[in-house]
Design a protein around this motif. Structure first.
Motif, PDB file in Angstrom:
ATOM      1  N   UNK A   1       3.482 -12.893  -5.029  1.00  0.00           N
ATOM      2  CA  UNK A   1       4.394 -13.541  -5.982  1.00  0.00           C
ATOM      3  C   UNK A   1       4.068 -13.133  -7.408  1.00  0.00           C
ATOM      4  N   UNK A   2       2.786 -13.053  -7.721  1.00  0.00           N
ATOM      5  CA  UNK A   2       2.402 -12.586  -9.071  1.00  0.00           C
ATOM      6  C   UNK A   2       2.801 -11.132  -9.299  1.00  0.00           C
ATOM      7  N   UNK A   3       2.673 -10.322  -8.254  1.00  0.00           N
ATOM      8  CA  UNK A   3       3.050  -8.916  -8.358  1.00  0.00           C
ATOM      9  C   UNK A   3       4.544  -8.763  -8.620  1.00  0.00           C
ATOM     10  N   UNK A   4       5.333  -9.659  -8.032  1.00  0.00           N
ATOM     11  CA  UNK A   4       6.784  -9.566  -8.187  1.00  0.00           C
ATOM     12  C   UNK A   4       7.253  -9.855  -9.610  1.00  0.00           C
ATOM     13  N   UNK A   5       6.428 -10.563 -10.393  1.00  0.00           N
ATOM     14  CA  UNK A   5       6.838 -10.906 -11.756  1.00  0.00           C
ATOM     15  C   UNK A   5       5.997 -10.162 -12.792  1.00  0.00           C
TER      16      UNK A   5
ATOM     17  N   UNK B   1       0.826  -1.198   0.000  1.00  0.00           N
ATOM     18  CA  UNK B   1       0.000   0.000   0.000  1.00  0.00           C
ATOM     19  C   UNK B   1       0.867   1.259   0.000  1.00  0.00           C
ATOM     20  N   UNK B   2       1.921   1.249   0.819  1.00  0.00           N
ATOM     21  CA  UNK B   2       2.757   2.436   0.961  1.00  0.00           C
ATOM     22  C   UNK B   2       3.460   2.810  -0.335  1.00  0.00           C
ATOM     23  N   UNK B   3       3.781   1.814  -1.169  1.00  0.00           N
ATOM     24  CA  UNK B   3       4.555   2.076  -2.386  1.00  0.00           C
ATOM     25  C   UNK B   3       3.831   1.602  -3.635  1.00  0.00           C
ATOM     26  N   UNK B   4       2.496   1.553  -3.584  1.00  0.00           N
ATOM     27  CA  UNK B   4       1.726   0.994  -4.684  1.00  0.00           C
ATOM     28  C   UNK B   4       1.955   1.744  -5.990  1.00  0.00           C
ATOM     29  N   UNK B   5       1.872   3.065  -5.930  1.00  0.00           N
ATOM     30  CA  UNK B   5       2.039   3.861  -7.148  1.00  0.00           C
ATOM     31  C   UNK B   5       3.438   3.678  -7.730  1.00  0.00           C
ATOM     32  N   UNK B   6       4.458   3.646  -6.850  1.00  0.00           N
ATOM     33  CA  UNK B   6       5.833   3.469  -7.317  1.00  0.00           C
ATOM     34  C   UNK B   6       6.030   2.090  -7.932  1.00  0.00           C
ATOM     35  N   UNK B   7       5.416   1.074  -7.341  1.00  0.00           N
ATOM     36  CA  UNK B   7       5.519  -0.289  -7.875  1.00  0.00           C
ATOM     37  C   UNK B   7       4.907  -0.362  -9.262  1.00  0.00           C
ATOM     38  N   UNK B   8       3.718   0.236  -9.415  1.00  0.00           N
ATOM     39  CA  UNK B   8       3.041   0.206 -10.717  1.00  0.00           C
ATOM     40  C   UNK B   8       3.871   0.921 -11.779  1.00  0.00           C
TER      41      UNK B   8
END
Length: 286
Positions: free
Chosen positions: A280-284, A221-228
């Motif tokens: 795990x899906x998010x990581x790939x 949640x804290x880094x959702x935008x950065x991850x996307x």
């Protein structure tokens, strides 16, 4: 908040993360004494204290540009206020319903906490873009005072605020139960006092599991935008936060209802498995 910090403030990424991190920590620690207070005193009082602390925290942060000021205002004061507010809402609501509906009722109550980002994220983004982070914190701080405590000097109206809605059942109140539920309650040997619960290894194991699951979710949640933006090259900002909030709030209700049907342990296990697969899906994801 971290995305709106101006470059001229010279904050590091660590500085931007600390207020949120402390808010989560203080929130979780304060919930224990706040829960006891609402039992001993009243949910209204505890909710009002929460509103005052959040309002004061935001107001303090609005008058500073230092990481320490935000850490104290948003991280400690607002975090404690959130803990008071969270602890004051669920217990009285649950007491009005029979044990068979505990999960559903708790899920509905706490879903508001998850759904808040649907309106809070775009509102905060608009305020910060139009008036800056400090004015945003000032407006939100005043808003908490008005909505939660209904302070007369601020709103110039005679009203009691939303905290007046919270009320525990009268002493001796017993929710209506079916025959089977009554029989189960009489023969249930698993009910423990808080002191007895703290002596069981199951409590610490479950607490550790919950801490790990919540920690993983809060990191996303804290880094959702950065991850996307990093993973998929898209910059949707608060839209992603709002979508996640809908899933967050809806998931609390579904999980609560499911726990009434299949049990708490089975629901926890299912949630952890789904969360592990999702991360795990998010990581790939690309």
């Amino acid at each position: 908040i971290s995305k709106g910090i101006p470059a001229e403030w010279n904050w590091t990424e660590t500085d931007k993360s600390l207020p949120y991190m402390f808010a989560c920590l203080i929130f979780s620690l304060v919930m224990v004494p706040a829960g006891r207070m609402q039992d001993k005193l009243s949910p209204k009082l505890v909710a009002s204290i929460g509103g005052i602390l959040v309002g004061l925290g935001f107001l303090l942060a609005s008058f500073t540009t230092s990481p320490l000021g935000f850490l104290i205002g948003f991280g400690i004061l607002a975090g404690a206020g959130i803990g008071f507010g969270y602890a004051s809402a669920t217990p009285p609501a649950v007491k009005w319903f029979p044990p068979a509906k505990t999960g559903m009722v708790a899920g509905i109550v706490v879903s508001g906490f998850g759904l808040a980002s649907v309106y809070a994220a775009p509102l905060a983004k608009w305020l910060s873009s139009q008036y800056g982070v400090q004015k945003m914190m000032l407006v939100l701080g005043i808003g908490f005072f008005i909505l939660i405590t209904g302070l007369k000097p601020l709103v110039m109206l005679i009203w009691n605020g939303l905290s007046c809605i919270l009320q525990a059942p009268p002493k001796g109140f017993v929710p209506s139960q079916g025959i089977q539920e009554k029989i189960k309650a009489v023969h249930d040997k698993g009910n423990l006092t808080p002191t007895e619960m703290l002596r069981t290894p199951q409590f610490y194991l479950m607490w550790f599991m919950y801490a790990c699951g919540a920690g993983a979710g809060l990191m996303v949640i804290a880094k959702l935008a950065a991850i996307a933006k990093t993973q998929a090259g898209i910059d949707l900002g608060f839209i992603l936060v709002a979508v996640l909030a809908i899933g967050n709030g809806g998931g609390r209700i579904i999980a609560g209802m499911l726990s009434d049907k299949i049990g708490r342990k089975a629901t926890l296990f299912l949630c952890f498995v789904i969360q592990a697969c999702a991360i795990m899906l998010l990581s790939i994801a690309k």
